[in-house]
Write a protein that holds these residues in place. Structure first.
Motif, PDB file in Angstrom:
ATOM      1  N   ARG A  93     -10.265   6.200  -3.675  1.00 57.44           N
ATOM      2  CA  ARG A  93      -9.791   5.059  -2.879  1.00 57.44           C
ATOM      3  C   ARG A  93      -8.952   4.136  -3.764  1.00 57.44           C
ATOM      4  NH1 ARG A  93     -11.540   3.572   2.013  1.00 57.44           N
ATOM      5  NH2 ARG A  93     -11.453   1.411   1.373  1.00 57.44           N
ATOM      6  N   ILE A  94      -7.717   3.878  -3.324  1.00 57.48           N
ATOM      7  CA  ILE A  94      -6.777   3.063  -4.094  1.00 57.48           C
ATOM      8  C   ILE A  94      -6.323   1.885  -3.245  1.00 57.48           C
ATOM      9  CG2 ILE A  94      -4.531   3.003  -5.246  1.00 57.48           C
ATOM     10  CD1 ILE A  94      -4.869   6.031  -5.723  1.00 57.48           C
ATOM     11  N   VAL A 106      -3.457  -0.964  -2.873  1.00 55.57           N
ATOM     12  CA  VAL A 106      -2.097  -1.296  -3.293  1.00 55.57           C
ATOM     13  C   VAL A 106      -1.703  -2.617  -2.628  1.00 55.57           C
ATOM     14  CG1 VAL A 106       0.319  -0.572  -3.370  1.00 55.57           C
ATOM     15  CG2 VAL A 106      -1.492   1.153  -3.482  1.00 55.57           C
ATOM     16  N   LEU A 140       3.471   1.526  -4.460  1.00 60.74           N
ATOM     17  CA  LEU A 140       2.964   2.403  -3.408  1.00 60.74           C
ATOM     18  C   LEU A 140       3.453   3.843  -3.624  1.00 60.74           C
ATOM     19  CD1 LEU A 140       1.412   2.930  -0.827  1.00 60.74           C
ATOM     20  CD2 LEU A 140       3.441   2.154   0.459  1.00 60.74           C
ATOM     21  N   ALA A 167       1.353   5.361  -6.369  1.00 55.63           N
ATOM     22  CA  ALA A 167       0.001   5.695  -5.925  1.00 55.63           C
ATOM     23  C   ALA A 167      -0.005   6.964  -5.075  1.00 55.63           C
ATOM     24  CB  ALA A 167      -0.602   4.522  -5.143  1.00 55.63           C
ATOM     25  N   LEU A 168       0.925   7.059  -4.148  1.00 58.58           N
ATOM     26  CA  LEU A 168       0.987   8.227  -3.268  1.00 58.58           C
ATOM     27  C   LEU A 168       1.377   9.495  -4.018  1.00 58.58           C
ATOM     28  CD1 LEU A 168       2.693   6.543  -0.190  1.00 58.58           C
ATOM     29  CD2 LEU A 168       0.291   7.256  -0.365  1.00 58.58           C
ATOM     30  N   HIS A 200      -1.568  10.409  -6.844  1.00 57.54           N
ATOM     31  CA  HIS A 200      -2.941  10.585  -6.368  1.00 57.54           C
ATOM     32  C   HIS A 200      -2.913  11.162  -4.954  1.00 57.54           C
ATOM     33  CE1 HIS A 200      -4.175   8.376  -9.907  1.00 57.54           C
ATOM     34  NE2 HIS A 200      -3.288   7.451  -9.597  1.00 57.54           N
ATOM     35  N   VAL A 242      -5.318   5.677   0.449  1.00 62.22           N
ATOM     36  CA  VAL A 242      -4.553   4.536  -0.032  1.00 62.22           C
ATOM     37  C   VAL A 242      -4.566   3.436   1.033  1.00 62.22           C
ATOM     38  CG1 VAL A 242      -2.278   3.726  -0.778  1.00 62.22           C
ATOM     39  CG2 VAL A 242      -3.103   5.980  -1.501  1.00 62.22           C
ATOM     40  N   ILE A 282      -1.717   6.117   5.409  1.00 61.53           N
ATOM     41  CA  ILE A 282      -2.223   4.950   4.689  1.00 61.53           C
ATOM     42  C   ILE A 282      -2.956   4.049   5.667  1.00 61.53           C
ATOM     43  CG2 ILE A 282      -0.463   4.937   2.865  1.00 61.53           C
ATOM     44  CD1 ILE A 282       0.940   2.666   4.460  1.00 61.53           C
ATOM     45  N   TYR A 302     -12.919  -0.160  -3.950  1.00 62.41           N
ATOM     46  CA  TYR A 302     -11.905   0.809  -4.381  1.00 62.41           C
ATOM     47  C   TYR A 302     -12.192   1.299  -5.792  1.00 62.41           C
ATOM     48  CZ  TYR A 302      -9.629  -0.964  -0.261  1.00 62.41           C
ATOM     49  OH  TYR A 302      -9.375  -1.315   1.041  1.00 62.41           O
TER      50      TYR A 302
END
Length: 142
Positions: A4-5, A7, A19, A22-23, A26, A31, A82, A102
Motif C-alpha cells: 500500500r502506497i 501518494v 505518481l 509509484a505506479l 511498484h 496506490v 488507483i 500504508y
C-alpha cells in the motif's frame, strides 16, 4: 514488498512524477492518491472560499477533481487502478496522520540541487516535514 502506497498529490509536475514513479516501480501495490485542501480560515488564501460553502467536504471534493482527473489519466496510461481521497487541513499533517495505513509515502519535490543551503527551499516545506516526521519510509521524487 510494498502493498500500500500513499501518494500526496497537487497539480504540480513533481507530484505527477511521484505518481508515475509509484505506479511504474511498484506494479503490485495498491496506490492511493491524497489531495489536501487547506483548512478553512481567514488567513489561508484559497481555503477562504471553503468557509463560505454549505458543505465543506463537497466543496473540497470539487476542488480535488482536476488533480484526481490527472491522477486517473496517469494510472490509465499504465493500465492501473488507483484510489483517491480528499483531506482537509494542513497537507503535511494530513499525510502524516494517514501514514500508518500504508507501507510507504511517495511524494514529489522541486529541484535537483541537494546541498544543505538550498535543500529546504527546493524540497519544500511539506516534503521536508513529511520526510522528517512520517512513521514509515518516504521516497521523494523530483
Amino acid at each position: 514488498m510494498l502493498s500500500r502506497i500513499l501518494v500526496p498529490m497537487d497539480d504540480s509536475e513533481p507530484a505527477s512524477h511521484a505518481l508515475e514513479y509509484a505506479l511504474d516501480n511498484h506494479p503490485d501495490a495498491e496506490v492511493t492518491v491524497l489531495h489536501v485542501v487547506g483548512s478553512p480560515s481567514m488567513m489561508m488564501g484559497d481555503a477562504v472560499g471553503l468557509t463560505l460553502e454549505d458543505d465543506i467536504s463537497e466543496a473540497a471534493a470539487e476542488r480535488a477533481e482536476p488533480v484526481f482527473d490527472r491522477a486517473h489519466e496517469i494510472a490509465d496510461e499504465r493500465d492501473r487502478e488507483i484510489e483517491t481521497i480528499v483531506g482537509i487541513g494542513h497537507p503535511a499533517r494530513n499525510v502524516i496522520d494517514r501514514a500508518d495505513d500504508y507501507d510507504t509515502i511517495v511524494l514529489g519535490a522541486h529541484g535537483k540541487d541537494w546541498n544543505r543551503a538550498t535543500r529546504r527551499f527546493l524540497v519544500g516545506n511539506i516534503a521536508e516535514t513529511v520526510s522528517k516526521r512520517a512513521p514509515i519510509p518516504v521516497t521523494i521524487v523530483h
